[in-house]
Design a protein around this motif. Structure first.
Motif, mmCIF file in Angstrom:
data_model
loop_
_atom_site.group_PDB
_atom_site.id
_atom_site.type_symbol
_atom_site.label_atom_id
_atom_site.label_comp_id
_atom_site.label_asym_id
_atom_site.label_seq_id
_atom_site.Cartn_x
_atom_site.Cartn_y
_atom_site.Cartn_z
ATOM 1 N N GLY A 15 0.808 -1.214 0.000
ATOM 2 C CA GLY A 15 0.000 0.000 0.000
ATOM 3 C C GLY A 15 0.837 1.258 0.000
ATOM 4 O O GLY A 15 0.436 2.285 -0.570
ATOM 5 N N SER A 16 2.022 1.202 0.605
ATOM 6 C CA SER A 16 2.890 2.372 0.670
ATOM 7 C C SER A 16 3.652 2.612 -0.622
ATOM 8 O O SER A 16 4.266 3.666 -0.785
ATOM 9 C CB SER A 16 3.894 2.218 1.836
ATOM 10 N N GLY A 45 7.274 9.031 9.243
ATOM 11 C CA GLY A 45 6.131 8.769 8.387
ATOM 12 C C GLY A 45 5.475 7.417 8.594
ATOM 13 O O GLY A 45 4.339 7.210 8.163
ATOM 14 N N SER A 46 6.168 6.500 9.253
ATOM 15 C CA SER A 46 5.608 5.164 9.467
ATOM 16 C C SER A 46 4.909 5.004 10.810
ATOM 17 O O SER A 46 4.057 4.124 10.961
ATOM 18 C CB SER A 46 6.718 4.108 9.346
ATOM 19 N N LEU A 47 5.245 5.835 11.788
ATOM 20 C CA LEU A 47 4.689 5.651 13.131
ATOM 21 C C LEU A 47 3.193 5.956 13.241
ATOM 22 O O LEU A 47 2.491 5.255 13.996
ATOM 23 C CB LEU A 47 5.472 6.509 14.137
ATOM 24 N N PRO A 48 2.642 6.967 12.562
ATOM 25 C CA PRO A 48 1.190 7.179 12.655
ATOM 26 C C PRO A 48 0.357 5.998 12.210
ATOM 27 O O PRO A 48 -0.815 5.883 12.578
ATOM 28 C CB PRO A 48 0.962 8.399 11.753
ATOM 29 N N GLU A 49 0.943 5.104 11.426
ATOM 30 C CA GLU A 49 0.213 3.893 11.027
ATOM 31 C C GLU A 49 -0.227 3.099 12.259
ATOM 32 O O GLU A 49 -1.300 2.486 12.258
ATOM 33 C CB GLU A 49 1.108 3.016 10.143
ATOM 34 N N ILE A 50 0.606 3.103 13.309
ATOM 35 C CA ILE A 50 0.275 2.353 14.525
ATOM 36 C C ILE A 50 -0.996 2.886 15.151
ATOM 37 O O ILE A 50 -1.903 2.124 15.519
ATOM 38 C CB ILE A 50 1.443 2.430 15.538
ATOM 39 N N ALA A 51 -1.086 4.222 15.282
ATOM 40 C CA ALA A 51 -2.250 4.818 15.929
ATOM 41 C C ALA A 51 -3.525 4.562 15.137
ATOM 42 O O ALA A 51 -4.552 4.149 15.702
ATOM 43 C CB ALA A 51 -2.017 6.322 16.098
ATOM 44 N N TYR A 52 -3.473 4.773 13.837
ATOM 45 C CA TYR A 52 -4.673 4.620 13.022
ATOM 46 C C TYR A 52 -5.114 3.163 12.943
ATOM 47 O O TYR A 52 -6.313 2.854 13.039
ATOM 48 C CB TYR A 52 -4.426 5.166 11.616
ATOM 49 N N PRO A 79 -16.242 -1.617 -0.968
ATOM 50 C CA PRO A 79 -16.185 -0.272 -1.565
ATOM 51 C C PRO A 79 -14.915 0.488 -1.212
ATOM 52 O O PRO A 79 -14.419 1.276 -2.024
ATOM 53 C CB PRO A 79 -17.430 0.422 -0.984
ATOM 54 N N VAL A 80 -14.375 0.257 0.001
ATOM 55 C CA VAL A 80 -13.161 0.968 0.396
ATOM 56 C C VAL A 80 -11.983 0.543 -0.470
ATOM 57 O O VAL A 80 -11.228 1.377 -0.995
ATOM 58 C CB VAL A 80 -12.842 0.730 1.887
ATOM 59 N N LEU A 81 -11.812 -0.771 -0.644
ATOM 60 C CA LEU A 81 -10.704 -1.265 -1.452
ATOM 61 C C LEU A 81 -10.892 -0.927 -2.935
ATOM 62 O O LEU A 81 -9.924 -0.599 -3.629
ATOM 63 C CB LEU A 81 -10.568 -2.781 -1.266
ATOM 64 N N GLN A 120 -7.004 8.746 4.639
ATOM 65 C CA GLN A 120 -7.324 7.414 4.136
ATOM 66 C C GLN A 120 -6.899 6.297 5.081
ATOM 67 O O GLN A 120 -7.336 5.154 4.908
ATOM 68 C CB GLN A 120 -6.658 7.205 2.773
ATOM 69 N N LEU A 121 -6.053 6.595 6.054
ATOM 70 C CA LEU A 121 -5.486 5.526 6.885
ATOM 71 C C LEU A 121 -6.547 4.801 7.710
ATOM 72 O O LEU A 121 -6.560 3.562 7.747
ATOM 73 C CB LEU A 121 -4.409 6.101 7.809
ATOM 74 N N LEU A 122 -7.418 5.540 8.383
ATOM 75 C CA LEU A 122 -8.402 4.892 9.252
ATOM 76 C C LEU A 122 -9.381 4.012 8.481
ATOM 77 O O LEU A 122 -9.548 2.834 8.827
ATOM 78 C CB LEU A 122 -9.143 5.942 10.080
ATOM 79 N N PRO A 123 -10.035 4.517 7.426
ATOM 80 C CA PRO A 123 -10.940 3.612 6.689
ATOM 81 C C PRO A 123 -10.210 2.471 5.994
ATOM 82 O O PRO A 123 -10.743 1.360 5.904
ATOM 83 C CB PRO A 123 -11.616 4.549 5.668
#
Length: 206
Positions: A15-16, A45-52, A79-81, A120-123
């Protein structure tokens, strides 16, 4: 748990690959400053992925497995994908502008800010969690699944961003050409649309 971590890391890595603001910022920072600055931005740039991803998984884990909501949520990844795949096809190649990163003194925080403001990260990670849950790839009854999932998302994103920084430092002009090419957008779009179609097929069969 190890299988879950590996699968999520692979999905996050793929995805990245999609040329976005964080990828471009890593290239810009590496080219305008040095490899170390690019790696610091990649880490941020990779750490916020953990929170979301933890928020996405944690919220969905609160829903009882026998709830009717799960039937509805099983269709949510489609629909998201599909949207993510179509957006990948439609996105134009990004033009790299080295001057935008030349004055940045804190690459870690720039990377964290760019990633944290990605709507887009959360959905997306909610859809991936549901997709993996429907395929029995998330261990049931383990609270640690949420954190293994979250760490996998960050590990995959950092692996890709680190690769971008190293390649940008090694092949300065060539990596810019590849990141700006349409073929990466198309491959990413095919991967997301393929996941959506496979989820739809399984739901129809069951």
């Amino acid at each position: 748990m190890l299988l879950l971590f590996f699968i999520v890391s692979l999905i996050s890595f793929a995805g990245s690959v999609h040329p976005g603001p964080v990828n471009m910022a890593v290239v810009q920072m590496t080219l305008s400053q040095n490899r170390r600055a690019g790696l610091w931005l990649a880490l941020g740039g990779s750490l916020p992925e953990i929170a979301y991803s933890a928020l996405a998984a944690g919220g969905l884990m609160l829903i009882p497995t026998d709830s009717r909501w799960w039937v509805v949520l099983m269709y949510a990844p489609i629909p998201v994908l599909l949207g993510a795949g179509i957006a990948s096809f439609r996105q134009k190649p990004v033009v790299l502008n080295q001057s935008t990163a030349s004055g940045t003194s804190f690459p870690f925080w720039k990377g964290a800010l760019l990633a944290a403001t990605n709507p887009q990260l959360l959905p997306f990670w909610s859809a991936v969690w549901l997709y993996l849950s429907s395929h029995k790839l998330v261990p049931v009854g383990y609270a640690a699944s949420q954190w293994v999932f979250a760490l996998g998302t960050s590990a995959g994103a950092f692996a890709l961003l680190m690769s971008v920084a190293l390649l940008a430092n090694w092949q300065r002009q060539r990596i810019v050409y590849y990141l700006n090419g349409r073929w990466i957008n198309r491959l990413t779009g095919i991967a997301f649309i393929g996941m959506a179609l496979w989820q739809a097929v399984l739901l129809l069969i069951n």
